[in-house]
Design a protein around this motif. Structure first.
Motif, PDB file in Angstrom:
ATOM      1  N   GLU A 446      -9.756  66.401   9.679  1.00  0.00           N
ATOM      2  CA  GLU A 446     -10.131  65.499   8.583  1.00  0.00           C
ATOM      3  C   GLU A 446     -10.191  64.056   9.079  1.00  0.00           C
ATOM      4  O   GLU A 446     -11.138  63.311   8.780  1.00  0.00           O
ATOM      5  N   GLU A 447      -9.203  63.660   9.841  1.00  0.00           N
ATOM      6  CA  GLU A 447      -9.141  62.285  10.341  1.00  0.00           C
ATOM      7  C   GLU A 447     -10.296  61.981  11.281  1.00  0.00           C
ATOM      8  O   GLU A 447     -10.921  60.910  11.206  1.00  0.00           O
ATOM      9  N   VAL A 448     -10.600  62.918  12.175  1.00  0.00           N
ATOM     10  CA  VAL A 448     -11.711  62.732  13.102  1.00  0.00           C
ATOM     11  C   VAL A 448     -13.024  62.623  12.333  1.00  0.00           C
ATOM     12  O   VAL A 448     -13.861  61.738  12.593  1.00  0.00           O
ATOM     13  N   SER A 449     -13.224  63.511  11.353  1.00  0.00           N
ATOM     14  CA  SER A 449     -14.457  63.495  10.559  1.00  0.00           C
ATOM     15  C   SER A 449     -14.621  62.178   9.817  1.00  0.00           C
ATOM     16  O   SER A 449     -15.710  61.587   9.795  1.00  0.00           O
ATOM     17  N   ARG A 450     -13.539  61.705   9.238  1.00  0.00           N
ATOM     18  CA  ARG A 450     -13.595  60.454   8.473  1.00  0.00           C
ATOM     19  C   ARG A 450     -13.859  59.262   9.388  1.00  0.00           C
ATOM     20  O   ARG A 450     -14.638  58.364   9.059  1.00  0.00           O
ATOM     21  N   ASN A 451     -13.205  59.255  10.536  1.00  0.00           N
ATOM     22  CA  ASN A 451     -13.363  58.121  11.446  1.00  0.00           C
ATOM     23  C   ASN A 451     -14.787  58.045  12.006  1.00  0.00           C
ATOM     24  O   ASN A 451     -15.346  56.957  12.173  1.00  0.00           O
ATOM     25  N   LEU A 452     -15.389  59.212  12.272  1.00  0.00           N
ATOM     26  CA  LEU A 452     -16.724  59.225  12.877  1.00  0.00           C
ATOM     27  C   LEU A 452     -17.838  59.019  11.859  1.00  0.00           C
ATOM     28  O   LEU A 452     -18.810  58.293  12.121  1.00  0.00           O
ATOM     29  N   TYR A 453     -17.703  59.649  10.666  1.00  0.00           N
ATOM     30  CA  TYR A 453     -18.853  59.661   9.752  1.00  0.00           C
ATOM     31  C   TYR A 453     -18.513  59.361   8.294  1.00  0.00           C
ATOM     32  O   TYR A 453     -19.372  59.525   7.429  1.00  0.00           O
ATOM     33  N   GLY A 454     -17.285  58.953   8.014  1.00  0.00           N
ATOM     34  CA  GLY A 454     -16.975  58.504   6.663  1.00  0.00           C
ATOM     35  C   GLY A 454     -16.309  59.539   5.774  1.00  0.00           C
ATOM     36  O   GLY A 454     -16.208  60.721   6.104  1.00  0.00           O
ATOM     37  N   ASP A 455     -15.889  59.075   4.574  1.00  0.00           N
ATOM     38  CA  ASP A 455     -15.119  59.893   3.644  1.00  0.00           C
ATOM     39  C   ASP A 455     -15.896  61.098   3.136  1.00  0.00           C
ATOM     40  O   ASP A 455     -15.354  62.201   3.021  1.00  0.00           O
ATOM     41  N   ALA A 456     -17.160  60.884   2.793  1.00  0.00           N
ATOM     42  CA  ALA A 456     -17.940  61.973   2.203  1.00  0.00           C
ATOM     43  C   ALA A 456     -18.064  63.148   3.174  1.00  0.00           C
ATOM     44  O   ALA A 456     -17.926  64.316   2.786  1.00  0.00           O
ATOM     45  N   PHE A 457     -18.299  62.831   4.431  1.00  0.00           N
ATOM     46  CA  PHE A 457     -18.406  63.887   5.432  1.00  0.00           C
ATOM     47  C   PHE A 457     -17.069  64.590   5.608  1.00  0.00           C
ATOM     48  O   PHE A 457     -17.005  65.832   5.693  1.00  0.00           O
TER      49      PHE A 457
END
Length: 530
Positions: A446-457
């Motif tokens: 979750e953290e990696v996804s948010r850091n790379l492409y934002g909350d929605a992703f």
């Protein structure tokens, strides 16, 4: 999150799941498989091993002094007379060999700095290396225990306690220690089916699995570390330990897999609970403590309540040697608890240990551990093999004699560089946590996804992707093997990577591959939005 074709694997122990992941990663012969799943280090301490093999050569030459008239390769036991002089000659004749030089220095250190009898040390370690006698005492060889005790007390941050107040039981690594402790606690009526035990989570998976076995049938109370607070135990979680129904608290410190040591506030909070609950038994597994800066074990904070498990496996790169110790203070609440058992239980235990002594009630818990490890009846053959104890002593002396702690600094720098390479290539900010030891890392999906492409992703990943599926896709698409964080009690979707068993460029490759895979998921996300 919907069930998928890999959902059935989610209940497996992560150490069993890894075999399926490895098989998938190896199914592509056109690339290299990178197994970051297991914590077996790819580094090891060489000098104490050189010393062990030189010691072996000297020990065999000593054995050959007896029966030397025979030509069939028969030797005898070590002779005390003249042993020290022959040892000095051996060291002098092998000045070009680092292991022999180090051996010579160990004798000086043991005698001049630890204040032990040099001749007795030499006799014990030479005989131990030959392995021609049963371990005597069976719990641990006498001089060996004193030396390893000095190492344990220093590395576990114990201050203000006389080292003579600590007893050690040399065992076949940390896993044997776990098995022995669970078993002896049950046999000595300290835990029984239905009892509550607290477990600090996340934690090495067997601590979660063993209590559920038919052998124990214990009720688990999870003390949950907070990832948002640097994996420290919140006060509200520690407060659970005040429940008088909880018989024991089992934890790994620094933790596995977050690899974070308990901070001073956490140690103090647990110590306050112990003041309210002086009957609380603590088992702390501190195998990663030697990778931490300024480490303090709960054994140093609550010594009378704590059973300490330490393994030499990770720090010295010695998983194959199977070297560990169980440590307890001589004045402890475990022995007190046994002395307060109902008379009926005491009589049962009298019968169990009656073959050891005419006064079985005086047998301390640490000695009961030894007896139980060999089903009591085989107590006379108990104990860690003496060559293993000799290597353990040389590991301990290697650390004690390293006044600049060069080996320690080198290992810490090694794993931290690997951590930095992985997260740099993954596109994640560098972590800053003085409590982190970086032996493992939890890659928070979750953290990696948010850091790379934002909350929605990040929300899309959590809602549509099964974490186990992601691990299988990582193995299939990249050849990288990670273990599921859920198998260690981690609540958020994550993969555990060991930072100990690959090289820097390989961790960089893992970071790059995971980032590329995240980009592919992001393309799926964008198509879904359209």
């Amino acid at each position: 999150m919907a069930d998928t074709k890999h959902s059935k694997y989610s209940k497996l122990s992560p150490f069993e799941l890894k075999d399926n992941l490895i098989a998938l990663a190896l199914s592509h012969t056109d690339r290299l498989m990178l197994n970051a799943g297991r914590g077996n280090p790819n580094f090891l301490a060489t000098l104490p091993r050189r010393a062990f093999f030189q010691l072996g050569l000297f020990a065999v030459s000593e054995a050959e002094l007896s029966f030397s008239y025979m030509s069939e390769g028969v030797g005898g036991l070590v002779r005390h007379e003249g042993l020290s002089a022959r040892f000095h000659t051996f060291v002098s004749q092998n000045r070009d060999k680092p292991g022999a030089v180090f051996l010579g220095k160990t004798l000086s250190y043991v005698r001049d700095q630890l204040g032990l009898d040099g001749d007795q040390f030499l006799l014990e370690i030479v005989a131990a290396t030959l392995g021609a006698n049963y371990p005597e005492p069976d719990r641990m060889l006498r001089i060996s225990e004193k030396i390893v005790r000095e190492y344990i007390v220093r590395e576990m941050g114990v201050q203000g306690m006389a080292t003579e107040e600590v007893d050690l039981f040399a065992v076949e690594g940390g896993t044997a220690a776990m098995a022995y402790i669970f078993n002896s606690m049950r046999e000595n009526k300290l835990i029984a089916p239905g009892d509550k035990i607290a477990i600090g989570s996340p934690i090495f998976t067997p601590y979660l699995e063993i209590p559920e076995l038919n052998d124990y049938q214990l009720s688990k109370v999870i003390i949950e570390a907070d990832p948002k607070a640097g994996w420290q135990y919140p006060a509200s979680e520690i407060k659970k330990l005040e429940d008088p129904a909880i018989k024991a608290f089992f934890l790994v410190n620094p933790s596995n897999p977050p690899s974070v040591k308990i901070d001073d506030a956490g140690l103090e909070a647990i110590a306050k609970v112990v003041k309210k609950r002086p009957d609380l038994i603590i088992l702390t597994d501190d195998v990663y403590g030697t990778f931490a800066d300024d480490f303090r074990s709960l054994f140093a904070i609550c010594p009378k309540n704590t059973i300490l498990v330490y393994s030499f496996s990770k720090y010295f790169g010695a998983t194959g040697w199977r070297l560990g110790v169980i440590a307890m203070t001589r004045d402890n609440i475990i022995d007190q608890a046994i002395s307060k058992l109902p008379e009926k239980a005491k009589k049962e235990l009298d019968t169990r240990y009656s073959s050891l002594t005419t006064e079985p009630r005086k047998v301390k818990f640490i000695d009961r551990l030894v007896a139980d490890s060999r089903a009591v009846a085989l107590n006379h053959t108990a104990g860690l093999s003496t060559p293993q104890q000799a290597q353990m002593v040389l590991f301990a002396l290697f650390n004690l004699m390293d006044s600049r702690q060069d080996y320690n600094k080198a290992l810490k720098a090694l794993v931290r560089r690997r951590d930095a390479e992985l997260y740099n290539k993954l596109g994640m900010p560098e972590k800053e946590d003085t409590n982190s030891v970086d032996y493992y890392t939890l890659i928070n999906l979750e953290e990696v996804s948010r850091n790379l492409y934002g909350d929605a992703f990040a929300q899309w990943v959590l809602k549509t992707q099964n974490p186990t599926d992601i691990l299988f896709r990582i193995a299939n698409d990249t050849g990288i093997v990670l273990l599921p964080g859920s198998g260690f009690g981690v609540l958020h979707p994550s993969g555990r990577a060991s930072l100990a068993n690959l090289n820097e460029y390989q961790y960089a490759a893992i970071g790059t591959a995971l980032r590329k895979l995240a980009a592919e998921y992001y393309e799926q996300f964008k198509k879904g939005k359209k």
